[in-house]
Design an enzyme around this catalytic site. Structure first.
Site, PDB file in Angstrom:
ATOM      1  CB  CYS A   1      54.792  16.011  40.544  1.00 33.23           C
ATOM      2  SG  CYS A   1      54.754  17.778  40.893  1.00 33.23           S
TER       3      CYS A   1
ATOM      4  NE  ARG B   1      52.001  30.310  47.683  1.00 35.59           N
ATOM      5  CZ  ARG B   1      50.906  31.058  47.828  1.00 35.59           C
ATOM      6  NH1 ARG B   1      50.837  31.924  48.812  1.00 35.59           N
ATOM      7  NH2 ARG B   1      49.893  30.946  46.999  1.00 35.59           N
TER       8      ARG B   1
END
Length: 480
Positions: free
Chosen positions: A49, A110
């Protein structure tokens, strides 16, 4: 051959420009299928993204081809003026830091670890990865794991989805009592991984209601039941959004799924947070009365505060990356130094094989092609284990240059000029006592596991060696 990292991300350009060059999984597979790189080149493509990047071990011609195909996928020329490009150590450092969350919108995120791992697996399946990039990606994974366990970089909200919830929590907090999302009606549009992560971050708030909308009704019901929510049909997503106080949008669609013209006027103010890329919400939604729209650009501004809180962990995290970068560079030079010796070993063995086949060819009515295949297969299998173990020798455990010269001199043909200086005979001495021999060669850095089997790293290396050295057999011969 050099290392390159090239691409677009939130650090060098706008979200709008980055999403233009985003690649779906199918588009990445098509890109791999279109590549025609040099013989030893390797490449991994990552599209998330916030970034579309390629990590390449190859030539400048290979790099130009990769950039051209990235541009071709977007239907636009590659934007040299806004894209970043790193080379050699800087390129390797970039990949290690990306995988570890040091380059994420949310510092210490993460989720990017899983995204890099998925990109690596896709590249392996497409045949874009061999020994060098295997080693590099596993070095990046080790860096991420060490940083996670040894530093405070990943403590707290550590993904785009969870950071979006934290941002929404602050945006919707009541000034009087500081309450967050306890009284909010929440709608989730998209029930994939990012949506689930967002709902996990919402659990502690116990929102008043939760509505899940997804193209697949079964998936929507599954997610809703896991988090105590209800569902609405995909066709009614605009109505579900208008009825909510907070709308989280995270689908895999390539076009907006919420459009300004289709949204009803809400009774109360509605906050829409679009964490998808390409964007899933029409930017004009933010211009509608009672609607506020946040996207990834807004999220990056909000995460400056998170970055400040985690800044103390950055030097230690960067130090771990530098340590593993140095290890990887040492390994690369190790491999490059080994190549002439390995080539000499293979060449000498193959010459002997061919001479023996020629010597016996006239004595029998053997099938020359079949014998060639058989003897070459035997030779490759005999060489696989010693060559793989040779590659695992620690260059610091011996005088490495002399060790390579010794190997080259031992295996190179006697008439080869590049075989190196002749070996000096040892002076007369008492014969060695076999009892003084070490229990195992101290130069080999790998150790078998407790059960006596090879470690996973050596097993993987052997599989790679077999894959590279396999000799094609006639149909049905493998069944013998």
């Amino acid at each position: 051959m050099r290392f390159y990292a090239v691409g677009l991300n939130h650090e060098c350009t706008s979200l709008e420009r980055t999403e233009t060059f985003a690649l779906s999984a199918e588009e990445q597979e098509a890109l791999y299928a279109s590549l025609s790189l040099s013989a030893d080149a390797e490449v991994v493509v990552l599209s998330t993204c916030n970034r579309t990047e390629a990590y390449l071990y190859g030539t400048e011609a290979d790099l130009r081809q990769v950039k051209a195909l990235l541009g071709q996928g977007a239907g636009a020329p590659w934007p040299e003026e806004t894209a970043f490009q790193e080379r050699d150590e800087a390129a390797v450092r970039h990949l290690l830091q990306v995988t570890s969350g040091l380059r994420s919108v949310v510092l210490g995120e993460r989720q990017v670890f899983a995204q890099v791992k998925a990109a690596y697996e896709r590249a392996v399946e497409a045949g874009g990865v061999h020994s060098v990039m295997h080693r590099l990606l596993h070095t990046a994974f080790r860096a991420a794991k060490r940083i996670s366990s040894e530093t405070g970089l990943v403590h707290g909200a550590a993904s785009v989805s969870t950071a979006a919830v934290e941002m929404a929590r602050q945006a919707l907090s009541a000034p009087a009592d500081g309450s967050g999302l306890e009284d909010a009606a929440v709608a989730l549009v998209g029930a994939g991984k990012m949506g689930r992560l967002a709902l996990e971050a919402l659990v502690e708030d116990s929102p008043q209601s939760l509505t899940v909308v997804n193209r697949s009704p079964d998936r929507a019901r599954d997610v809703a039941s896991s988090f105590g929510g209800d569902t609405e049909p995909w066709a009614e997503r605009h109505e579900a959004a208008a009825a909510a106080d907070l709308v989280l949008v995270a689908t895999g669609a390539s076009d907006p799924v919420l459009r300004a013209a289709a949204l009803p006027a809400p009774d109360e103010a509605t906050l829409v947070v679009d964490v998808a890329m390409p964007r899933n919400v029409d930017p004009a939604v933010g211009d509608r009365p009672k609607y506020r729209l946040y996207d990834l650009d807004d999220l990056q501004a909000w995460t400056d505060e998170v970055r400040e809180r985690r800044a103390d962990a950055v030097p230690q995290a960067e130090s771990i990356c530098e340590e593993l970068l140095e290890d990887f560079v040492t390994w690369v030079f190790h491999q490059q130094a080994l190549q002439p010796a390995i080539q000499a070993i293979r060449s000498t063995f193959d010459t002997i094989r061919q001479q023996e086949v020629d010597r016996h060819a006239h004595r029998t009515s053997m099938d020359r092609e079949e014998v060639d295949r058989l003897t070459e297969s035997i030779m490759q299998k005999l060489l696989a284990v010693p060559i793989v173990r040779l590659k695992n020798v620690d260059p610091e455990s011996i005088d490495f240059v002399q060790g390579i010269e010794l190997l080259h001199a031992l295996f190179a043909p006697s008439d080869e000029e590049a075989a190196g200086r002749p070996l000096t005979e040892a002076p007369d001495a008492d014969p060695p006592d076999l009892g003084e021999a070490p229990s195992r060669c101290p130069y080999l850095t790998h150790n078998p596991g407790a059960d006596g089997n090879e470690t996973e790293e050596v097993q993987q290396a052997l599989r790679l060696s077999a894959a590279h050295q396999a000799v094609p057999h006639p149909e049905g011969e493998n069944d013998r």
